[in-house]
Design an enzyme around this catalytic site. Structure first.
Site, mmCIF file in Angstrom:
data_model
loop_
_atom_site.group_PDB
_atom_site.id
_atom_site.type_symbol
_atom_site.label_atom_id
_atom_site.label_comp_id
_atom_site.label_asym_id
_atom_site.label_seq_id
_atom_site.Cartn_x
_atom_site.Cartn_y
_atom_site.Cartn_z
ATOM 1 N N CYS A 8 0.651 2.012 7.308
ATOM 2 C CA CYS A 8 -0.243 2.054 6.060
ATOM 3 C C CYS A 8 -1.750 2.948 6.382
ATOM 4 O O CYS A 8 -1.940 4.122 5.269
ATOM 5 C CB CYS A 8 -0.278 0.455 4.966
ATOM 6 S SG CYS A 8 1.035 0.124 4.738
ATOM 7 N N GLU A 63 1.142 -1.149 0.231
ATOM 8 C CA GLU A 63 -0.386 -0.025 0.165
ATOM 9 C C GLU A 63 0.733 1.529 -0.321
ATOM 10 O O GLU A 63 0.495 1.937 -0.662
ATOM 11 C CB GLU A 63 -0.507 -0.045 0.891
ATOM 12 C CG GLU A 63 -1.868 -1.164 1.248
ATOM 13 C CD GLU A 63 -1.131 -2.223 2.294
ATOM 14 O OE1 GLU A 63 -0.343 -2.341 1.944
ATOM 15 O OE2 GLU A 63 -2.018 -3.083 2.970
#
Ligand code: THU
Length: 146
Positions: free
Chosen positions: A97, A63
């Site tokens: 993330c 991500e």
């Protein structure tokens, strides 16, 4: 975390991109591949894979790699993110993330999916309630995301 108990089917273009990125993951240490694909409001798609390192703490999640690609291209917002893994339940963005996604697009839709088609989904802000923003400071020195 899905709305109406009815998780969305992942966007086909983003699923294809996330699977392609998944194949490129560099994971000699964990052997755990993750692929991510996001779309910006103007329709551009950016991919990310996890890239590990012998110095373990320097590894990067899929991500984060996708967000880096997006930001490097000058984009500052995404509307949709698909995260693909071959894990059950599907891999869901780690805490770090979540904050990285929140920086750019708290309202974006996240769809985590695995090889069985199982889905965990929600908005970025659902994954990270009370995410941190520097704009919150009260001394007039807040910064934006330009
Ligand atoms: N990882 C991701 O890339 N994204 C996630 O959502 C969860 C974890 C990576 C980090 C590391 O390379 C491997 O998966 C095992 O933790």
């Amino acid at each position: 975390m899905s709305e109406n108990g009815n998780p969305p089917v992942p966007d086909p273009q983003l699923l294809e991109g996330a699977k392609a990125a998944f194949k490129q993951a560099y994971v000699p240490y964990s052997r755990f591949r993750v692929g991510a694909a996001l779309r910006t409001p103007d329709g551009r798609v950016f991919l990310g894979a996890n890239v590990e390192n012998a110095s373990y703490g320097l590894g990067r999640c899929a991500e984060q790699s996708a967000v880096q690609a997006m930001a490097t291209a000058g984009a500052r917002k995404f509307t949709d993110l698909v995260v693909y893994s071959e894990a059950t339940p599907p891999a869901s963005p780690c805490g770090g993330c979540r904050q990285i996604l929140f920086e750019f697009s708290p309202e974006a839709r996240v769809v985590c999916v695995n090889h069985h088609g199982e889905v965990v989904s929600g908005l970025v802000r659902d994954f990270l309630p009370h995410g941190f923003r520097l704009e919150q400071r009260d001394d007039g020195h807040g910064v934006g995301t330009k």
